[in-house]
Design a protein around this motif. Structure first.
Motif, PDB file in Angstrom:
ATOM      1  N   GLY A 173      -1.489  18.530  -9.956  1.00 44.20           N
ATOM      2  CA  GLY A 173      -2.633  19.148  -9.300  1.00 44.20           C
ATOM      3  C   GLY A 173      -3.938  18.436  -9.610  1.00 44.20           C
ATOM      4  N   GLY A 174      -5.045  19.171  -9.427  1.00 42.98           N
ATOM      5  CA  GLY A 174      -6.359  18.596  -9.654  1.00 42.98           C
ATOM      6  C   GLY A 174      -6.844  17.811  -8.452  1.00 42.98           C
ATOM      7  N   PRO A 175      -7.998  17.159  -8.562  1.00 41.83           N
ATOM      8  CA  PRO A 175      -8.494  16.345  -7.447  1.00 41.83           C
ATOM      9  C   PRO A 175      -7.618  15.125  -7.220  1.00 41.83           C
ATOM     10  N   PHE A 176      -7.396  14.791  -5.952  1.00 44.03           N
ATOM     11  CA  PHE A 176      -6.593  13.618  -5.631  1.00 44.03           C
ATOM     12  C   PHE A 176      -7.520  12.423  -5.477  1.00 44.03           C
ATOM     13  N   VAL A 177      -7.362  11.455  -6.370  1.00 48.03           N
ATOM     14  CA  VAL A 177      -8.134  10.213  -6.316  1.00 48.03           C
ATOM     15  C   VAL A 177      -7.174   9.104  -5.915  1.00 48.03           C
ATOM     16  N   TRP A 178      -7.371   8.549  -4.743  1.00 49.01           N
ATOM     17  CA  TRP A 178      -6.445   7.549  -4.189  1.00 49.01           C
ATOM     18  C   TRP A 178      -6.730   6.191  -4.815  1.00 49.01           C
ATOM     19  N   THR A 179      -6.102   5.943  -5.946  1.00 50.96           N
ATOM     20  CA  THR A 179      -6.403   4.728  -6.709  1.00 50.96           C
ATOM     21  C   THR A 179      -5.741   3.482  -6.128  1.00 50.96           C
ATOM     22  N   SER A 180      -4.816   3.637  -5.189  1.00 48.64           N
ATOM     23  CA  SER A 180      -4.171   2.471  -4.579  1.00 48.64           C
ATOM     24  C   SER A 180      -5.157   1.615  -3.794  1.00 48.64           C
ATOM     25  N   VAL A 181      -6.292   2.197  -3.430  1.00 46.14           N
ATOM     26  CA  VAL A 181      -7.275   1.449  -2.651  1.00 46.14           C
ATOM     27  C   VAL A 181      -8.362   0.841  -3.531  1.00 46.14           C
ATOM     28  N   PHE A 182      -8.255   1.030  -4.853  1.00 45.50           N
ATOM     29  CA  PHE A 182      -9.265   0.439  -5.719  1.00 45.50           C
ATOM     30  C   PHE A 182      -9.296  -1.083  -5.569  1.00 45.50           C
ATOM     31  N   ASP A 183      -8.122  -1.693  -5.498  1.00 49.85           N
ATOM     32  CA  ASP A 183      -8.052  -3.145  -5.340  1.00 49.85           C
ATOM     33  C   ASP A 183      -8.738  -3.595  -4.057  1.00 49.85           C
ATOM     34  N   VAL A 184      -8.570  -2.805  -2.993  1.00 55.73           N
ATOM     35  CA  VAL A 184      -9.198  -3.140  -1.713  1.00 55.73           C
ATOM     36  C   VAL A 184     -10.718  -3.108  -1.854  1.00 55.73           C
ATOM     37  N   GLY A 185     -11.232  -2.064  -2.513  1.00 58.23           N
ATOM     38  CA  GLY A 185     -12.667  -1.962  -2.705  1.00 58.23           C
ATOM     39  C   GLY A 185     -13.231  -3.100  -3.531  1.00 58.23           C
ATOM     40  N   VAL A 186     -12.486  -3.488  -4.574  1.00 60.20           N
ATOM     41  CA  VAL A 186     -12.945  -4.596  -5.414  1.00 60.20           C
ATOM     42  C   VAL A 186     -12.977  -5.897  -4.619  1.00 60.20           C
ATOM     43  N   ARG A 187     -11.937  -6.134  -3.800  1.00 60.43           N
ATOM     44  CA  ARG A 187     -11.894  -7.370  -3.016  1.00 60.43           C
ATOM     45  C   ARG A 187     -13.019  -7.431  -1.990  1.00 60.43           C
ATOM     46  N   LEU A 209       0.821  -1.206   0.000  1.00 59.12           N
ATOM     47  CA  LEU A 209       0.000   0.000   0.000  1.00 59.12           C
ATOM     48  C   LEU A 209       0.857   1.259   0.000  1.00 59.12           C
ATOM     49  N   VAL A 210       1.915   1.278   0.814  1.00 53.18           N
ATOM     50  CA  VAL A 210       2.789   2.452   0.896  1.00 53.18           C
ATOM     51  C   VAL A 210       3.499   2.693  -0.435  1.00 53.18           C
ATOM     52  N   LEU A 211       4.065   1.640  -1.018  1.00 57.40           N
ATOM     53  CA  LEU A 211       4.805   1.791  -2.268  1.00 57.40           C
ATOM     54  C   LEU A 211       3.904   2.210  -3.425  1.00 57.40           C
ATOM     55  N   ALA A 212       2.643   1.838  -3.374  1.00 55.80           N
ATOM     56  CA  ALA A 212       1.709   2.244  -4.427  1.00 55.80           C
ATOM     57  C   ALA A 212       1.211   3.669  -4.224  1.00 55.80           C
ATOM     58  N   THR A 213       1.178   4.127  -2.963  1.00 57.50           N
ATOM     59  CA  THR A 213       0.632   5.448  -2.660  1.00 57.50           C
ATOM     60  C   THR A 213       1.625   6.567  -2.927  1.00 57.50           C
ATOM     61  N   VAL A 214       2.902   6.346  -2.650  1.00 57.12           N
ATOM     62  CA  VAL A 214       3.915   7.398  -2.793  1.00 57.12           C
ATOM     63  C   VAL A 214       3.940   7.987  -4.207  1.00 57.12           C
ATOM     64  N   PRO A 215       3.981   7.175  -5.276  1.00 54.07           N
ATOM     65  CA  PRO A 215       3.963   7.771  -6.625  1.00 54.07           C
ATOM     66  C   PRO A 215       2.695   8.568  -6.906  1.00 54.07           C
ATOM     67  N   GLU A 216       1.568   8.159  -6.341  1.00 53.22           N
ATOM     68  CA  GLU A 216       0.318   8.891  -6.556  1.00 53.22           C
ATOM     69  C   GLU A 216       0.397  10.286  -5.957  1.00 53.22           C
ATOM     70  N   VAL A 217       0.941  10.384  -4.744  1.00 47.62           N
ATOM     71  CA  VAL A 217       1.058  11.688  -4.090  1.00 47.62           C
ATOM     72  C   VAL A 217       2.026  12.575  -4.862  1.00 47.62           C
ATOM     73  N   ARG A 218       3.138  12.010  -5.317  1.00 46.88           N
ATOM     74  CA  ARG A 218       4.109  12.800  -6.093  1.00 46.88           C
ATOM     75  C   ARG A 218       3.499  13.325  -7.376  1.00 46.88           C
ATOM     76  N   ARG A 219       2.732  12.489  -8.072  1.00 40.30           N
ATOM     77  CA  ARG A 219       2.102  12.929  -9.319  1.00 40.30           C
ATOM     78  C   ARG A 219       1.069  14.015  -9.032  1.00 40.30           C
ATOM     79  N   TRP A 220       0.287  13.861  -7.975  1.00 43.48           N
ATOM     80  CA  TRP A 220      -0.721  14.870  -7.647  1.00 43.48           C
ATOM     81  C   TRP A 220      -0.065  16.214  -7.354  1.00 43.48           C
ATOM     82  N   ARG A 221       1.056  16.198  -6.640  1.00 46.12           N
ATOM     83  CA  ARG A 221       1.756  17.455  -6.360  1.00 46.12           C
ATOM     84  C   ARG A 221       2.302  18.094  -7.633  1.00 46.12           C
ATOM     85  N   ARG A 222       2.590  17.277  -8.624  1.00 48.23           N
ATOM     86  CA  ARG A 222       3.149  17.782  -9.872  1.00 48.23           C
ATOM     87  C   ARG A 222       2.077  18.334 -10.808  1.00 48.23           C
TER      88      ARG A 222
END
Length: 258
Positions: free
Chosen positions: A171-185, A156-169
């Protein structure tokens, strides 16, 4: 003319994010190629090998096998809350991380576990709770189940870090896609769990009684149930991603066909 008349943005959906935003981020961040499937299967093999080894070598009970799933749910809630308050300054994302809800589920889960620990042979005693937690923690360490939990946390941590870096670069709404797999399961858990519950009720006097009569058989049943959940989540996630890819290509192919 009012401010709302000048705003070209579409009306928000019932939730904090629009369906288009979620679909766009899911399509951008998730994968359905062969390498992704193979990598995911390799990680599942590692996690379920640790869990199966715990059953074979240490007679790990069925309750402990559900621990990674419970931890993942709490982990997603708390990491999301910390992200929304300390790292990601996005009102839409903050609206999805409600502190009261996180605390409620955390307290509820610990209360359920404590009640289970306090019951033995039909009797209830608060004195069993403390030693039960200590004994449970030792079991997690000694059986190697701790490594299955570590794999989940790191993933979870390794998948989240790139998302935060991209969002900072960008902008726009932050959609935490690392948890999509959790929701599907968890969607698969509800589906398979509903079916499994009725099967156990129907088979309670026959195979169901045989299954629950021996702790190791029960543990292997739960192990198989969780494996079906993970594989079902993988299949469902891949299918959703492929469907979105196909829909995204349809507008581009329509003019060419005309």
């Amino acid at each position: 003319m009012s401010e709302s008349d000048d705003d070209p943005r579409p009306e928000p959906a019932a939730g904090p994010y629009t369906d288009e935003e979620i679909d766009r981020e899911f399509l951008r961040t998730q994968r359905s190629d062969a390498l992704h499937v193979i990598t995911r299967l390799a990680m599942l093999t590692l996690v379920f090998w640790f869990m199966g080894r715990g059953i074979l070598v240490h007679d790990l009970s069925a309750g402990f096998l559900l621990l990674p799933l419970a931890l993942e749910l709490l982990l997603v809630m708390w990491v999301g809350l910390l992200l929304s308050r300390l790292v990601v300054d996005c009102e839409l994302f903050a609206a999805t991380a409600k502190p009261g809800l996180v605390v409620f589920w955390t307290v509820l889960m610990f209360a359920i576990i404590s009640i289970v620990l306090a019951v033995d042979s039909g009797t209830f005693s608060l004195a069993r709770i403390g030693p039960g937690w200590l004994s449970g923690w030792r079991t997690v360490l000694e059986t190697g189940l701790i490594w299955a939990l570590v794999v989940e946390v790191l993933g979870l941590v390794l998948a989240t870090v790139p998302e935060v870096r991209r969002w900072r670069r960008v902008g726009g709404p932050f959609v935490w896609t690392s948890v999509f797999d959790v929701g599907v399961r968890f969607a698969v858990v509800l589906l398979i769990g509903f079916v499994a519950f009725f099967l156990m009720v129907i088979l309670a006097d026959g195979p169901g009684e045989w299954l629950l009569d021996e702790p190791r058989r029960t543990a292997w049943f739960v192990w198989g149930f969780l494996l079906c959940v993970e594989l079902g989540g993988l299949v469902l996630g891949v299918k959703m991603h492929q469907d979105l890819k196909r829909k995204a290509l349809e507008p581009a192919q329509a003019p060419a066909a005309a």
